[in-house]
Design an enzyme around this catalytic site. Structure first.
Site, PDB file in Angstrom:
ATOM      1  N   TYR A 186      -2.111  -0.624  10.896  1.00  0.00           N
ATOM      2  CA  TYR A 186      -2.100  -1.040   9.491  1.00  0.00           C
ATOM      3  C   TYR A 186      -0.811  -0.602   8.804  1.00  0.00           C
ATOM      4  O   TYR A 186      -0.148  -1.392   8.125  1.00  0.00           O
ATOM      5  CB  TYR A 186      -3.319  -0.459   8.776  1.00  0.00           C
ATOM      6  CG  TYR A 186      -3.381  -0.793   7.306  1.00  0.00           C
ATOM      7  CD1 TYR A 186      -3.766  -2.055   6.882  1.00  0.00           C
ATOM      8  CD2 TYR A 186      -3.060   0.160   6.350  1.00  0.00           C
ATOM      9  CE1 TYR A 186      -3.816  -2.364   5.529  1.00  0.00           C
ATOM     10  CE2 TYR A 186      -3.109  -0.137   4.998  1.00  0.00           C
ATOM     11  CZ  TYR A 186      -3.499  -1.400   4.591  1.00  0.00           C
ATOM     12  OH  TYR A 186      -3.545  -1.703   3.252  1.00  0.00           O
ATOM     13  N   SER A 201       0.865  -1.166   0.000  1.00  0.00           N
ATOM     14  CA  SER A 201       0.000   0.000   0.000  1.00  0.00           C
ATOM     15  C   SER A 201       0.905   1.220   0.000  1.00  0.00           C
ATOM     16  O   SER A 201       2.067   1.135   0.414  1.00  0.00           O
ATOM     17  CB  SER A 201      -0.866   0.015   1.267  1.00  0.00           C
ATOM     18  OG  SER A 201      -1.493   1.268   1.469  1.00  0.00           O
TER      19      SER A 201
END
Length: 287
Positions: free
Chosen positions: A160, A147
């Site tokens: 995360y 990501s």
């Protein structure tokens, strides 16, 4: 490139997290590109959308669905062993399975953070460890979907982003070692993607704001900004195209972003020696 000779065995790619979103799109696109695709998911009862997409694309015969839970070492080993027993080779692995998480550490437990790490980091490590001997034999590809949050830390994404940062460091460190045995390591970095992944974060916004206490104004600003970002998000198919490029390229880069927006965002961090440019961006998300 997968062989297209009628007498040659097609190359085999194993992709995790294919029940929806980028993983589903990547499984279909890999099959369209000529790969025999082992599409894995934790719960195979959720495979209907993938099977329908494969049928619509005319590649149902190139996709097989198998169970693989990245948090269960026995499940990972069983799936990899079954693929080798049936196909005799493993040419590429795409680590795509993951779970989103929104929260800040004062208002959650360390166990919550560990759970995020288990799926998003240790699951990747487990799959890589099981697959590497076979990728070494085929001089194959190890591709991991991280990501832009694996490069730029983002508000209310502490756990995360920590997991994705860990994946980036792990794979960047592994890449030169794996290359000595013929295995190519690539990180694929999406930005905002319109997929079920966002819904799966499972944030009850009114409840979250009520419980946020002193962080409520910042959380509201973050959620408003995020909703706007995902309103113009990239499609899963567009993001998956970068995975296929990593599969097919002669020499794929270590890092491949899936959009111009992702490239610009990541570039802010990678050229930011003192961190001020990065904080100038992310402070604006919550202030």
């Amino acid at each position: 490139m997968p062989s297209t000779s009628p007498n040659a065995q097609p190359k085999t790619a194993l992709i995790t997290g294919t029940s929806s979103g980028i993983g589903l799109a990547a499984a279909v696109a890999a099959a369209q590109a000529g790969w025999h695709t082992v599409a894995t998911m934790r719960d195979t009862s959720r495979a209907d959308a993938l099977r329908q997409a494969a049928a619509d694309a005319g590649v149902a015969d190139r996709i097989e669905v198998r169970r693989l839970d990245v948090t269960d070492p026995a499940s990972v080993a069983a799936c990899v062993d079954a693929v080798l027993a049936e196909h005799g080779r493993l040419d590429a692995v795409v680590n795509n399975a993951g779970a989103g998480h929104v929260g800040t550490i004062e208002q959650e437990t360390v166990a919550d953070v560990r759970a995020v790490m288990e799926v998003n980091f240790f699951g990747v490590v487990e799959v890589a460890r099981a697959a590497l001997p076979h990728l070494r034999a085929s001089r194959g590809r190890l591709i991991t979907v991280t990501s832009v949050g694996g490069v730029v830390g983002q508000p209310f994404n502490e756990a995360y982003c920590a997991a994705k940062f860990a994946v980036e460091g792990f794979m960047e460190s592994l890449a030169p070692v794996a290359a000595t045995t013929g295995v190519t390591v690539t990180l694929v970095e999406p930005g905002a993607v319109a997929s079920e992944f966002v819904a799966n974060v499972n944030v009850d916004i009114p409840a979250a704001l009520e419980a946020a206490g002193p962080y409520a104004p910042a959380l509201r600003n973050y959620l408003d900004r995020t909703a706007n970002a995902f309103a113009a998000a990239q499609s899963p198919a567009d993001a998956a195209a970068t995975i296929i490029a990593a599969l097919e390229a002669d020499r794929p880069a270590l890092r491949m972003q899936t959009s111009e927006a992702a490239r610009g965002f990541v570039a802010t961090k990678l050229k930011d020696l003192d961190g001020s440019a990065t904080l100038a961006v992310t402070n604006g998300w919550v202030a």
